[in-house]
Design an enzyme around this catalytic site. Structure first.
Site, PDB file in Angstrom:
ATOM      1  N   ASN A   7      27.670   8.751 -10.280  1.00 28.45           N
ATOM      2  CA  ASN A   7      28.897   8.073  -9.835  1.00 28.45           C
ATOM      3  C   ASN A   7      29.869   8.043 -11.013  1.00 28.45           C
ATOM      4  OD1 ASN A   7      30.897   6.415  -8.918  1.00 28.45           O
ATOM      5  ND2 ASN A   7      29.587   4.636  -8.554  1.00 28.45           N
ATOM      6  N   ARG A  91      28.733  10.526  -5.772  1.00 31.84           N
ATOM      7  CA  ARG A  91      29.549   9.609  -4.966  1.00 31.84           C
ATOM      8  C   ARG A  91      30.997  10.080  -5.021  1.00 31.84           C
ATOM      9  NH1 ARG A  91      32.121   4.041  -6.555  1.00 31.84           N
ATOM     10  NH2 ARG A  91      32.853   3.411  -4.511  1.00 31.84           N
ATOM     11  N   HIS A 181      33.603   1.792   0.906  1.00 28.77           N
ATOM     12  CA  HIS A 181      32.230   1.230   0.908  1.00 28.77           C
ATOM     13  C   HIS A 181      31.407   1.745   2.092  1.00 28.77           C
ATOM     14  CE1 HIS A 181      34.145  -2.557  -1.100  1.00 28.77           C
ATOM     15  NE2 HIS A 181      33.639  -1.800  -2.040  1.00 28.77           N
ATOM     16  N   ARG A 242      42.309  -7.688  -6.403  1.00 30.82           N
ATOM     17  CA  ARG A 242      43.195  -7.076  -5.391  1.00 30.82           C
ATOM     18  C   ARG A 242      43.627  -8.125  -4.369  1.00 30.82           C
ATOM     19  NH1 ARG A 242      39.021  -2.519  -3.872  1.00 30.82           N
ATOM     20  NH2 ARG A 242      38.040  -2.752  -5.893  1.00 30.82           N
ATOM     21  N   GLU A 385      23.425   1.711  -2.522  1.00 32.03           N
ATOM     22  CA  GLU A 385      24.242   2.903  -2.292  1.00 32.03           C
ATOM     23  C   GLU A 385      23.621   4.141  -2.929  1.00 32.03           C
ATOM     24  OE1 GLU A 385      27.436   0.224  -3.556  1.00 32.03           O
ATOM     25  OE2 GLU A 385      28.767   1.481  -2.377  1.00 32.03           O
TER      26      GLU A 385
END
Ligand code: AMP
Length: 399
Positions: A7, A91, A181, A242, A385
């Site tokens: 990743n 990823r 996600h 965010r 993940e």
């Protein structure tokens, strides 16, 4: 079969080497500060002590070489030779509409990926840099890309992904909801269906991935029908830094007022908002919870905004799904914040949700946290993940 999961961020590279025979993690680690001073590789071989390797790491190729050296190191390694790695799973944050599923990487795929850079300018170029670096260092080893967007873009209906703007502009600039996600939502939905003891095709599940970035997804029969993130991961509920959903006029208003310059707006919304901006304390919910407990009003309101946002999505998705079998909580906050789960579920009484506070008093474990009377079950389902990427990678290589 051994799969390396990679990743890549713009200045970081996370990895896990997974033995797919028993899905165990053989080693994992992080290369940090690539292209910056004080670069470091932290390598954690399973069953052995963590070790740090410090050297100048100017780019992703040097980073991946260091990872391979660490994996084969005679003291800290877990394999004798790189040939033991059967495949690499990468990823990829936003594959746009070009990648509705995981793919075996070749030159054409890389060329297509380059057209997706504007969809995730911080992440996508870094992923391709990592892919090129791996190809250089281990030529011939099959590589698979797993996209955070695929789970959403492959099945989300037009009514959920279309924004209310001129369709010609939307088409020309590929403006639509992509979500994020997806790998986590898919993994958690599958596991939740197992916990319900039903085939996933017969389930209606709302997955709440609540972490530094948070998104909520309505999963009908194993398929995404709506998700809270949008064109980018800025949309949805309030997050660490965010803002989440916001009236677009806030952006133009702040610009015309001279409060935030147009060139600073991206940073303002993505890095200075959310828990950090509203609480004025921190982007980390643990610090915000602490400040709220000490009476900080800004911290308290940021938490209320977050809980309320999650509740509103759950309510909306209950309608979108036409019923809900289970709500699943995952990621840093979803798995660990007892208070957040409690406060979110307490507000869902109208849906017949009844939290079991004692069962909820735990962190990071897979667990049912509603009472036997609850009309909708709620679970904590730790996400994984990396394992999901490794599974996809193995399946594609075996094809
Ligand atoms: P993630 O992005 O999935 O790593 O999640 C990071 C978020 O999880 C941060 O906001 C952390 O504050 C939050 N988190 C982790 N552990 C806890 C905890 N014990 N209580 C509350 N929040 C937590």
């Amino acid at each position: 079969m051994k799969i390396l999961v990679v990743n890549c961020g713009s200045s970081s590279l996370k990895y896990q080497l997974i033995d797919m025979d028993d899905e165990s993690v053989m080693a994992k680690g992080l290369v940090d500060r690539i292209g910056i001073d004080d670069s470091v590789l932290t390598h954690s071989p399973s069953g052995k002590d963590k070790v740090e390797f410090r050297q100048d790491i100017p780019d992703h190729t040097v980073a991946i070489k260091m990872v391979f050296d660490a994996l084969t190191d005679k003291n800290h390694g877990v394999i004798a030779d790189l040939n033991e790695i059967n495949g690499v799973g990468h990823r990829y944050v936003n594959g746009g509409v070009l990648f509705p599923e995981s793919v075996l990487i070749d030159d054409k795929v890389i060329a297509d990926m380059e057209t997706t850079f504007p969809m995730a300018p911080l992440h996508n170029p870094a992923h391709v840099a990592g892919i090129r670096a791996c190809a250089k260092v281990m030529p011939g080893v099959p590589m698979v890309s797993v996209f955070d967007t695929s789970f959403h873009t492959s099945t989300m209906p037009a009514k959920a992904y279309t924004y209310g703007i001129d369709y010609k502009v939307a088409e020309k600039y590929s403006v639509r909801r992509y979500g994020a996600h997806g790998t986590s939502h898919k993994f958690v939905a599958q596991r939740t269906a197992e916990l319900l003891g039903k085939p996933i095709e017969e389930t209606k599940i709302i997955t709440c991935h609540l972490g530094n970035g948070s998104s909520i997804t309505a999963v009908d029969g194993g398929k995404c029908i709506d998700t809270s993130m949008g064109l980018t991961p800025l949309a949805g509920v309030l997050m660490g830094t965010r803002c989440g959903d916001i009236d677009a006029s806030v952006v133009t208003y702040l610009q015309t007022q001279g409060a935030v310059k147009p060139e600073d707006m991206e940073t303002f919304l993505n890095k200075k908002s959310g828990f950090l901006g509203v609480s004025g304390v921190s982007s980390d919910l643990r610090n915000v919870e602490e400040a709220a407990a000490e009476g900080n009003e800004h911290a308290k309101i940021s938490m209320e905004v977050f809980y309320y946002g999650v509740q509103k999505y759950i309510g909306a998705y209950a309608v979108a799904l036409g019923g809900v079998d289970a709500i699943a909580f995952t990621a840093g906050i979803g798995e660990n914040s007892i208070l957040a789960r409690e406060r979110i579920l307490e507000g869902l009484g109208v849906l017949g949700v009844e939290i079991d506070k004692e069962a909820n008093n735990c962190r990071g474990v897979e667990k049912l946290i509603t009472t036997p009377n609850s009309k909708i079950k709620a679970f904590i389902v730790p996400t994984n993940e990396e394992l999901a990427i490794a599974r996809d990678t193995m399946a594609i290589i075996n094809k």
